[in-house]
Motif scaffolding. Structure first.
Motif, short mmCIF file in Angstrom:
data_model
loop_
_atom_site.label_atom_id
_atom_site.label_comp_id
_atom_site.label_asym_id
_atom_site.label_seq_id
_atom_site.Cartn_x
_atom_site.Cartn_y
_atom_site.Cartn_z
N VAL A 83 0.84 -1.20 0.00
CA VAL A 83 0.00 0.00 0.00
C VAL A 83 0.87 1.26 0.00
O VAL A 83 0.64 2.20 -0.78
CB VAL A 83 -0.95 0.01 1.22
CG1 VAL A 83 -1.67 1.34 1.31
CG2 VAL A 83 -1.95 -1.12 1.13
N LEU A 84 1.88 1.29 0.85
CA LEU A 84 2.72 2.49 0.95
C LEU A 84 3.56 2.69 -0.31
O LEU A 84 3.80 3.83 -0.73
CB LEU A 84 3.62 2.42 2.19
CG LEU A 84 2.88 2.53 3.53
CD1 LEU A 84 3.87 2.54 4.69
CD2 LEU A 84 2.00 3.79 3.58
N ARG A 85 4.02 1.61 -0.92
CA ARG A 85 4.74 1.76 -2.20
C ARG A 85 3.82 2.35 -3.26
O ARG A 85 4.22 3.21 -4.05
CB ARG A 85 5.26 0.40 -2.66
CG ARG A 85 6.51 -0.09 -1.95
CD ARG A 85 7.13 -1.27 -2.67
NE ARG A 85 8.24 -1.82 -1.93
CZ ARG A 85 9.49 -1.35 -2.00
NH1 ARG A 85 9.75 -0.30 -2.76
NH2 ARG A 85 10.46 -1.93 -1.31
N GLU A 86 2.58 1.89 -3.27
CA GLU A 86 1.61 2.41 -4.24
C GLU A 86 1.41 3.91 -4.04
O GLU A 86 1.37 4.68 -5.02
CB GLU A 86 0.28 1.68 -4.06
CG GLU A 86 -0.86 2.23 -4.90
CD GLU A 86 -2.22 1.68 -4.48
OE1 GLU A 86 -3.25 2.35 -4.74
OE2 GLU A 86 -2.26 0.58 -3.88
N VAL A 87 1.31 4.34 -2.78
CA VAL A 87 1.10 5.76 -2.48
C VAL A 87 2.31 6.58 -2.91
O VAL A 87 2.18 7.64 -3.55
CB VAL A 87 0.82 5.95 -0.97
CG1 VAL A 87 0.85 7.43 -0.60
CG2 VAL A 87 -0.53 5.34 -0.60
N LEU A 88 3.51 6.12 -2.58
CA LEU A 88 4.71 6.86 -2.94
C LEU A 88 4.91 6.90 -4.45
O LEU A 88 5.25 7.95 -5.02
CB LEU A 88 5.93 6.22 -2.26
CG LEU A 88 6.08 6.54 -0.77
CD1 LEU A 88 7.11 5.61 -0.13
CD2 LEU A 88 6.46 7.99 -0.55
N ASP A 89 4.71 5.78 -5.11
CA ASP A 89 4.88 5.75 -6.57
C ASP A 89 3.87 6.66 -7.25
O ASP A 89 4.21 7.37 -8.21
CB ASP A 89 4.74 4.32 -7.09
CG ASP A 89 5.89 3.42 -6.68
OD1 ASP A 89 6.97 3.96 -6.33
OD2 ASP A 89 5.71 2.18 -6.68
N GLY A 90 2.65 6.67 -6.75
CA GLY A 90 1.62 7.51 -7.34
C GLY A 90 1.82 8.99 -7.07
O GLY A 90 1.36 9.83 -7.85
N SER A 91 2.50 9.32 -5.99
CA SER A 91 2.72 10.72 -5.63
C SER A 91 3.82 11.37 -6.46
O SER A 91 3.91 12.60 -6.54
CB SER A 91 3.09 10.83 -4.15
OG SER A 91 4.40 10.30 -3.92
N GLY A 92 4.67 10.55 -7.05
CA GLY A 92 5.79 11.09 -7.81
C GLY A 92 6.95 11.56 -6.94
O GLY A 92 7.91 12.14 -7.45
N LEU A 93 6.87 11.33 -5.63
CA LEU A 93 7.93 11.75 -4.73
C LEU A 93 9.09 10.76 -4.80
O LEU A 93 8.87 9.55 -4.75
CB LEU A 93 7.42 11.83 -3.29
CG LEU A 93 6.35 12.86 -2.99
CD1 LEU A 93 5.78 12.64 -1.59
CD2 LEU A 93 6.90 14.27 -3.13
N PRO A 94 10.32 11.24 -4.92
CA PRO A 94 11.46 10.32 -4.88
C PRO A 94 11.61 9.77 -3.46
O PRO A 94 11.43 10.49 -2.48
CB PRO A 94 12.65 11.21 -5.26
CG PRO A 94 12.23 12.59 -4.86
CD PRO A 94 10.74 12.65 -5.05
N TYR A 95 11.92 8.49 -3.35
CA TYR A 95 12.07 7.91 -2.01
C TYR A 95 13.09 6.78 -2.04
O TYR A 95 13.43 6.27 -3.11
CB TYR A 95 10.72 7.40 -1.49
CG TYR A 95 10.16 6.20 -2.23
CD1 TYR A 95 10.40 4.90 -1.79
CD2 TYR A 95 9.37 6.37 -3.37
CE1 TYR A 95 9.86 3.80 -2.47
CE2 TYR A 95 8.83 5.28 -4.04
CZ TYR A 95 9.08 4.01 -3.59
OH TYR A 95 8.56 2.92 -4.25
N GLU A 96 13.56 6.44 -0.85
CA GLU A 96 14.50 5.35 -0.69
C GLU A 96 13.94 4.38 0.34
O GLU A 96 13.35 4.80 1.33
CB GLU A 96 15.86 5.88 -0.21
CG GLU A 96 16.49 6.91 -1.13
CD GLU A 96 17.70 7.56 -0.49
OE1 GLU A 96 18.20 7.04 0.54
OE2 GLU A 96 18.14 8.60 -1.00
N ALA A 97 14.13 3.10 0.09
CA ALA A 97 13.72 2.08 1.07
C ALA A 97 14.86 1.88 2.07
O ALA A 97 16.04 1.90 1.70
CB ALA A 97 13.39 0.78 0.37
#
Length: 404
Positions: free
Chosen positions: A204-218
């Motif tokens: 769920v959280l990956r979906e939210v981050l990917d959809g937001s367009g925000l760069p992120y690191e795991a």
């Protein structure tokens, strides 16, 4: 590089005392003003976003934290239990168990969901003395916390909306995130042993981050014991990172507390908890604000928003009348009179204030005020009512800097 520990004390925002104890700062009047204003911003933003506010006790029976899982996964960071009347009470390390109990105290229908429950509440962490410092690592924490109880198909939208609230707050505070982190479990027994639950919540959280367009690191090993998190990282002047805001998905505690709602089929269904904090702890947020802005806090947050500078003693009555009008307008103003030095010296002393108002013979006679903004801009004298209306309109819009 600005150090909030030094600058915060110089500005009269907070202090500490050995008699109270390490990691237990107290807020001085100007700091209390900043804190109150920040808290009111968050409450207002939450109300507009459909949150309802609650209050819950700062301690609970040990059994509460055994049910939530904090006692088995987190007890090393909690204060020891207190014996009272044959029962053991614990200062809470988190607000989520209390909010779970608040939710289950009433029956709920699917029509009420998502139910967004928020609180600015105190919690306590038994931090080692060696890591304590200023406002960033403390033992008594005032947390802007909220828990959203929702159906499984509402989780992604609620997490996404929480990220938008965080973004709005950062813009108002003039803070830029250092990075976004997807915090995942790591090796060891710190985490709830339920691989399927972890896969579901992480997806769920990956979906939210990917959809937001925000760069992120795991990052492994940074999750909460009950679920993964989106952590909003900020950096201090030395480049040291810390987590300020967070969004978490939790399938664990609704099971532990046997939470449920009545679905459209009339049967009981299990809600999901979305934990989120817009500004994190008030302490860490203020520390970041002081360091980022070098003490020149955003105009809407500044403890003194307008410094009134009478040129001479002859203009003191007009300066005092202006201060009263400011107070009536909700504007935080103070007078720096001639007894505090030359006009030039007083202008320099008030350099961190968002705005200065010079009251000379011309202004006093004409009912006007000449404004000088923090960036050095000097505005032409204008009627007092017009000047105050212009300032308050910008402050009501959470201006970081005032404009002419």
């Amino acid at each position: 590089m600005h150090d909030h520990r030094r600058l915060g004390r110089e500005l009269g925002l907070f202090d500490t005392d050995p008699l109270i104890g390490a990691g237990l700062p107290f807020w001085l009047p100007d700091g209390a003003t900043v804190r109150h204003t920040l808290e009111e911003y968050v409450r207002t933003a939450e109300r507009r976003a459909g949150y309802r506010h609650v209050y819950s006790p700062v301690l609970g029976k040990r059994e509460l934290y055994e049910i939530s899982g904090h006692w088995s996964h987190y007890s090393d960071d909690m204060f020891p239990p207190m014996e009272l009347g044959g029962e053991r009470f614990v200062l809470r390390p988190s607000l989520c168990p209390h909010h779970a109990v608040v939710f289950r105290s009433r029956a709920h229908s699917y029509r009420e969901l998502p139910l967004r429950m928020a609180e600015l509440g105190a919690m306590y962490r038994s931090e080692p003395s060696g890591v304590l410092g200023g406002l960033t690592r403390v033992r008594s924490i005032q947390l802007n916390d909220a828990h959203i109880f929702c159906t499984p198909d509402q989780v992604a939208d609620e997490a996404r909306a929480a990220l938008e609230l965080i973004g709005g707050a950062y813009r108002a505070m003039g803070i830029t995130p250092a990075r976004y982190r997807l915090s995942l479990p790591g090796p060891g027994g710190k985490y709830v042993d339920d691989p399927a639950m972890w896969r579901r919540s992480t997806s769920v959280l990956r979906e939210v981050l990917d959809g937001s367009g925000l760069p992120y690191e795991a990052a492994e090993g940074e999750a909460a014991f009950y679920g993964p998190k989106i952590d909003v990282q900020v950096a201090d002047g030395a480049g040291r990172e810390s987590t300020l805001s967070t969004v978490q998905v939790d399938f664990h505690q609704p099971v532990r507390f046997d939470l449920h709602y009545t679905g459209p089929d009339g049967a009981k269904h299990r809600p999901v908890m979305v934990h989120r904090s817009v500004i994190g702890s008030v302490e860490r947020a203020v520390a970041q604000l002081v360091e980022v802005h070098g003490g020149a806090l955003p105009a809407w947050l500044a403890p003194t928003q307008l410094v009134i500078l009478p040129v001479s003693d002859a203009e003191l009555p007009e300066a005092e009348a202006l201060a009263r009008r400011c107070a009536d307008s909700g504007l935080r103003a103070g007078i720096a009179g001639p007894d505090r030095g030359t006009l030039g010296a007083r202008v320099r002393e008030a350099r961190l204030a968002p705005c200065q108002a010079v009251v000379g013979p011309r202004e006093a006679a004409g009912g006007e005020v000449a404004l000088r903004l923090r960036d050095g801009t000097r505005l032409e004298p204008r009627p007092v009512a017009e000047a105050l209306a212009g300032i308050t309109a910008q402050l009501d819009a959470y201006a970081v800097e005032l404009r002419g």
